[in-house]
Motif scaffolding. Structure first.
Motif, PDB file in Angstrom:
ATOM      1  N   GLU A   1       0.856  -1.179   0.000  1.00 12.05           N
ATOM      2  CA  GLU A   1       0.000   0.000   0.000  1.00 12.05           C
ATOM      3  C   GLU A   1       0.897   1.235   0.000  1.00 12.05           C
ATOM      4  O   GLU A   1       2.036   1.190   0.440  1.00 12.05           O
ATOM      5  N   GLU A   2       0.322   2.342  -0.424  1.00 14.76           N
ATOM      6  CA  GLU A   2       1.047   3.601  -0.552  1.00 14.76           C
ATOM      7  C   GLU A   2       1.821   3.959   0.723  1.00 14.76           C
ATOM      8  O   GLU A   2       2.980   4.325   0.668  1.00 14.76           O
ATOM      9  N   HIS A   3       1.165   3.837   1.885  1.00 10.45           N
ATOM     10  CA  HIS A   3       1.822   4.264   3.136  1.00 10.45           C
ATOM     11  C   HIS A   3       3.052   3.424   3.479  1.00 10.45           C
ATOM     12  O   HIS A   3       3.900   3.866   4.254  1.00 10.45           O
ATOM     13  N   LEU A   4       3.165   2.246   2.894  1.00  7.76           N
ATOM     14  CA  LEU A   4       4.342   1.406   3.164  1.00  7.76           C
ATOM     15  C   LEU A   4       5.452   1.627   2.131  1.00  7.76           C
ATOM     16  O   LEU A   4       6.521   1.034   2.229  1.00  7.76           O
ATOM     17  N   THR A   5       5.191   2.466   1.128  1.00  7.02           N
ATOM     18  CA  THR A   5       6.219   2.712   0.108  1.00  7.02           C
ATOM     19  C   THR A   5       6.936   4.042   0.345  1.00  7.02           C
ATOM     20  O   THR A   5       7.853   4.388  -0.380  1.00  7.02           O
ATOM     21  N   GLN A   6       6.516   4.791   1.373  1.00  5.33           N
ATOM     22  CA  GLN A   6       7.171   6.070   1.675  1.00  5.33           C
ATOM     23  C   GLN A   6       8.613   5.820   2.123  1.00  5.33           C
ATOM     24  O   GLN A   6       8.888   4.817   2.773  1.00  5.33           O
ATOM     25  N   PRO A   7       9.534   6.762   1.809  1.00  4.28           N
ATOM     26  CA  PRO A   7      10.915   6.596   2.284  1.00  4.28           C
ATOM     27  C   PRO A   7      10.953   6.496   3.812  1.00  4.28           C
ATOM     28  O   PRO A   7      10.191   7.180   4.495  1.00  4.28           O
ATOM     29  N   LEU A   8      11.809   5.623   4.324  1.00  2.00           N
ATOM     30  CA  LEU A   8      11.975   5.482   5.767  1.00  2.00           C
ATOM     31  C   LEU A   8      13.037   6.460   6.230  1.00  2.00           C
ATOM     32  O   LEU A   8      14.126   6.506   5.655  1.00  2.00           O
ATOM     33  N   VAL A   9      12.723   7.211   7.261  1.00  2.00           N
ATOM     34  CA  VAL A   9      13.645   8.214   7.782  1.00  2.00           C
ATOM     35  C   VAL A   9      14.320   7.658   9.039  1.00  2.00           C
ATOM     36  O   VAL A   9      13.651   7.137   9.935  1.00  2.00           O
ATOM     37  N   GLN A  10      15.650   7.743   9.089  1.00  2.00           N
ATOM     38  CA  GLN A  10      16.416   7.240  10.228  1.00  2.00           C
ATOM     39  C   GLN A  10      17.490   8.245  10.602  1.00  2.00           C
ATOM     40  O   GLN A  10      17.683   9.236   9.902  1.00  2.00           O
ATOM     41  N   PHE A  11      18.177   7.954  11.685  1.00  2.00           N
ATOM     42  CA  PHE A  11      19.282   8.834  12.061  1.00  2.00           C
ATOM     43  C   PHE A  11      20.511   8.028  12.434  1.00  2.00           C
ATOM     44  O   PHE A  11      20.425   6.848  12.774  1.00  2.00           O
ATOM     45  N   ARG A  12      21.657   8.711  12.338  1.00  2.00           N
ATOM     46  CA  ARG A  12      22.920   8.192  12.867  1.00  2.00           C
ATOM     47  C   ARG A  12      23.413   9.236  13.847  1.00  2.00           C
ATOM     48  O   ARG A  12      23.203  10.429  13.646  1.00  2.00           O
ATOM     49  N   GLN A  13      24.090   8.773  14.889  1.00  2.00           N
ATOM     50  CA  GLN A  13      24.641   9.697  15.875  1.00  2.00           C
ATOM     51  C   GLN A  13      26.093   9.337  16.095  1.00  2.00           C
ATOM     52  O   GLN A  13      26.427   8.171  16.254  1.00  2.00           O
ATOM     53  N   ASP A  14      26.947  10.357  16.084  1.00  2.00           N
ATOM     54  CA  ASP A  14      28.380  10.153  16.272  1.00  2.00           C
ATOM     55  C   ASP A  14      28.637   9.571  17.658  1.00  2.00           C
ATOM     56  O   ASP A  14      28.116  10.081  18.654  1.00  2.00           O
ATOM     57  N   VAL A  15      29.430   8.523  17.727  1.00  2.00           N
ATOM     58  CA  VAL A  15      29.716   7.874  19.008  1.00  2.00           C
ATOM     59  C   VAL A  15      30.539   8.793  19.912  1.00  2.00           C
ATOM     60  O   VAL A  15      30.303   8.903  21.104  1.00  2.00           O
ATOM     61  N   GLY A  16      31.496   9.474  19.315  1.00  2.00           N
ATOM     62  CA  GLY A  16      32.375  10.346  20.096  1.00  2.00           C
ATOM     63  C   GLY A  16      31.737  11.665  20.491  1.00  2.00           C
ATOM     64  O   GLY A  16      31.969  12.163  21.581  1.00  2.00           O
ATOM     65  N   ASP A  17      30.934  12.234  19.592  1.00  2.00           N
ATOM     66  CA  ASP A  17      30.306  13.527  19.869  1.00  2.00           C
ATOM     67  C   ASP A  17      28.811  13.407  19.600  1.00  2.00           C
ATOM     68  O   ASP A  17      28.362  13.475  18.458  1.00  2.00           O
TER      69      ASP A  17
END
Length: 152
Positions: free
Chosen positions: A77-93
Motif C-alpha cells: 500500500e502507498e503508506h508502506l512505500t514512503q521513504p523510511l527516515v532514520q538517524f545516525r549519531q556520532d559515538v564520540g560527539d
C-alpha cells in the motif's frame, strides 16, 4: 509457502516467546514493517493483517527474515512505500547527528530532531521478536531504549 527469495510486499508471521503470533511485511530489503496485530492461533488473513497499523519499520538481518513464515503476497500500500527516515549519531560527539532516508536524502541535524526516529541499525531475529512482543503488550523494550538518540 516455505523459504523463498525476499519479495517486497510479502507477509510474514513470527512465533513470539509467549506462544502468540506477530505479523510483518517485507519492504525494500533489508526493511520490514511490523503490524499491530497479535493472535493466539496463526492468522493467514491478509486483509485483516494489512488493515492494522504498522508499529515500526526497521532493517532486519537476512537470516532473521528467512526464519519466519511467509504467508502470502500483495503489492505494498502507498503508506508502506514512503521513504523510511532514520538517524545516525556520532559515538564520540553525541551532538553530531545525521538524518537520512531510504530515498537518498541526508542532512546534519541536532540530537533533538532525531527524537522519535529509528536509529540506523540492523536487527537480529531474537531482538525483533522481543521488540514486537513488547510493542504489542505496550511494554518498553530494552534494545529500543538503548538505540534512542542521546540528548546529553
Amino acid at each position: 509457502m516455505g523459504k523463498q527469495k525476499h519479495k517486497t510486499g510479502t507477509f510474514i508471521r513470527l512465533a513470539l516467546a509467549d506462544g502468540s503470533f506477530g505479523y510483518g511485511r517485507l519492504l525494500e530489503p533489508p526493511y520490514v514493517a511490523f503490524y499491530n496485530h497479535r493472535t493466539t492461533v496463526p492468522d493467514s488473513d491478509l486483509d485483516r493483517i494489512a488493515s492494522k497499523p504498522a508499529l515500526f519499520k526497521i532493517a532486519v538481518n537476512l537470516l532473521a527474515r528467512n526464519a519466519w513464515d511467509l504467508i502470502g503476497w500483495r503489492a505494498l500500500e502507498e503508506h508502506l512505500t514512503q521513504p523510511l527516515v532514520q538517524f545516525r549519531q556520532d559515538v564520540g560527539d553525541f551532538r553530531r547527528c545525521t538524518i537520512f532516508d531510504t530515498a537518498g536524502k541526508k542532512r546534519a541535524a541536532e540530537p533533538q530532531e532525531c527524537v522519535g526516529l529509528e536509529r540506523a541499525a540492523v536487527w537480529e531475529k531474537d531482538s525483533v521478536e522481543e521488540r514486537l512482543l513488547d510493542a504489542l503488550l505496550g511494554r518498553p523494550n530494552a534494545a529500543q531504549e538503548h538505540l534512542k538518540v542521546r540528548l546529553r
